[in-house]
Structure formats: C-alpha cells, structure tokens
Design a protein around this motif. Structure first.
Motif, PDB file in Angstrom:
ATOM      1  N   ASP A  89       0.840  -1.202   0.000  1.00 12.91           N
ATOM      2  CA  ASP A  89       0.000   0.000   0.000  1.00 12.91           C
ATOM      3  C   ASP A  89       0.879   1.256   0.000  1.00 12.91           C
ATOM      4  O   ASP A  89       1.454   1.637   1.023  1.00 12.91           O
ATOM      5  CB  ASP A  89      -0.913  -0.028   1.226  1.00 12.91           C
ATOM      6  CG  ASP A  89      -1.874   1.140   1.292  1.00 12.91           C
ATOM      7  OD1 ASP A  89      -1.817   2.040   0.420  1.00 12.91           O
ATOM      8  OD2 ASP A  89      -2.691   1.165   2.230  1.00 12.91           O
ATOM      9  N   THR A  90       0.968   1.929  -1.135  1.00 10.93           N
ATOM     10  CA  THR A  90       1.784   3.133  -1.259  1.00 10.93           C
ATOM     11  C   THR A  90       1.289   4.243  -0.337  1.00 10.93           C
ATOM     12  O   THR A  90       2.090   5.035   0.179  1.00 10.93           O
ATOM     13  CB  THR A  90       1.821   3.608  -2.727  1.00 10.93           C
ATOM     14  OG1 THR A  90       2.365   2.528  -3.518  1.00 10.93           O
ATOM     15  CG2 THR A  90       2.698   4.833  -2.903  1.00 10.93           C
ATOM     16  N   ASP A  91      -0.018   4.299  -0.093  1.00 11.54           N
ATOM     17  CA  ASP A  91      -0.544   5.302   0.840  1.00 11.54           C
ATOM     18  C   ASP A  91       0.013   5.084   2.245  1.00 11.54           C
ATOM     19  O   ASP A  91       0.253   6.045   2.986  1.00 11.54           O
ATOM     20  CB  ASP A  91      -2.074   5.268   0.881  1.00 11.54           C
ATOM     21  CG  ASP A  91      -2.702   5.804  -0.407  1.00 11.54           C
ATOM     22  OD1 ASP A  91      -2.015   6.517  -1.159  1.00 11.54           O
ATOM     23  OD2 ASP A  91      -3.887   5.486  -0.655  1.00 11.54           O
ATOM     24  N   GLN A  92       0.245   3.830   2.617  1.00 13.04           N
ATOM     25  CA  GLN A  92       0.821   3.536   3.930  1.00 13.04           C
ATOM     26  C   GLN A  92       2.277   3.992   3.983  1.00 13.04           C
ATOM     27  O   GLN A  92       2.721   4.563   4.983  1.00 13.04           O
ATOM     28  CB  GLN A  92       0.723   2.049   4.253  1.00 13.04           C
ATOM     29  CG  GLN A  92       1.145   1.705   5.666  1.00 13.04           C
ATOM     30  CD  GLN A  92       0.266   2.394   6.704  1.00 13.04           C
ATOM     31  OE1 GLN A  92      -0.914   2.113   6.797  1.00 13.04           O
ATOM     32  NE2 GLN A  92       0.848   3.283   7.488  1.00 13.04           N
TER      33      GLN A  92
END
Length: 139
Positions: A89-92
């Motif tokens: 998860d790039t948002d993470q």
C-alpha cells in the motif's frame, strides 16, 4: 528492523559494553519507541537514529520488486515473476514518511528494484510538497 534489539542495545550501552558509536534504526512497527527515544546525540555510544522503511528485497535473492520479470524466476515462482513489494500500500508508505518528516526523524529506505523505487518516489512527492525539502531526511 530493530524493534526488540533496541532494549538489548540500551542495556548493553548502559552497562558500558558498547565501545563504538552505534545507531539503531526502527522499522515502522517501532514508531512509539522512536517517539520516546529518537536522539541526535549518543548516550554511552548508542542512539536511535530514525526510521527504516523496507520496500522490497534483494536482486541476488530475486525478491527485489521490478517492473520487468526476472529472466530466471526463483524456484516455486511462475514465469513473469517480478519480485514483490514489502509494503504493497503506497498510501501507507506515504503515511510513514509523512510522520517521519513531521517529527524530524531521518529515514533510511531499503529499495532495490525499479518498481520499489517508483513506489518510493510516488509516496515521497506529496510529503516533500507538504513539508519541503529537508537535507538528511531520507537516506
């Protein structure tokens, strides 16, 4: 990366068993310890230096995350295998970087494959746009 070993190193340093300067880097699961113990100065040759984020594996282990498949996939992998992200998860990843920037923690990023490098840049761009460029922030 360092989690449980931090307590061991603090104990060893406190007892005078560390005779060279040693920097511990916390992975994202140890952020509360980093909140409590981050320091730019050594105490008995030891300090917590910042956050370590691992985004993929290694080319020699054929676990680096790539955009093109490995010519020879590792045993048990099908043709077309490209390695894999450690944090899908790039948002993470962006959230971890944002927290580090906001708190002034230096960040070390383990990244080898080009897909993982792309993920780092995607996560880092909005963080730098928000906080500005901070020399020494991402190593």
């Amino acid at each position: 990366m360092f989690g449980p070993m931090h307590g061991v190193m603090v104990d060893a340093a406190t007892r005078g068993l560390v005779d060279i300067d040693f920097i511990g880097w916390m992975d994202y699961t140890g952020r509360s310890e980093l909140d409590a113990g981050f320091s730019r100065t050594y105490v008995n040759h030891y300090r917590l230096g910042g956050l370590k984020i691992t985004l993929d594996g290694s080319p020699q282990g054929r676990t680096a995350w790539r955009t093109t498949p490995y010519l020879l996939p590792p045993d048990g992998q099908k043709p077309g295998y490209k390695g894999y992200p450690a944090i899908p998860d790039t948002d993470q990843v962006q959230a971890y970087l944002d927290e580090a920037y906001a708190k002034g923690w230096p960040v070390k990023v383990h990244v080898n494959g080009d897909a993982a490098i792309d993920q780092l840049f995607t996560a880092l761009r909005p963080v730098v746009a928000k906080h500005g460029v901070k020399p020494g922030q991402v190593i």
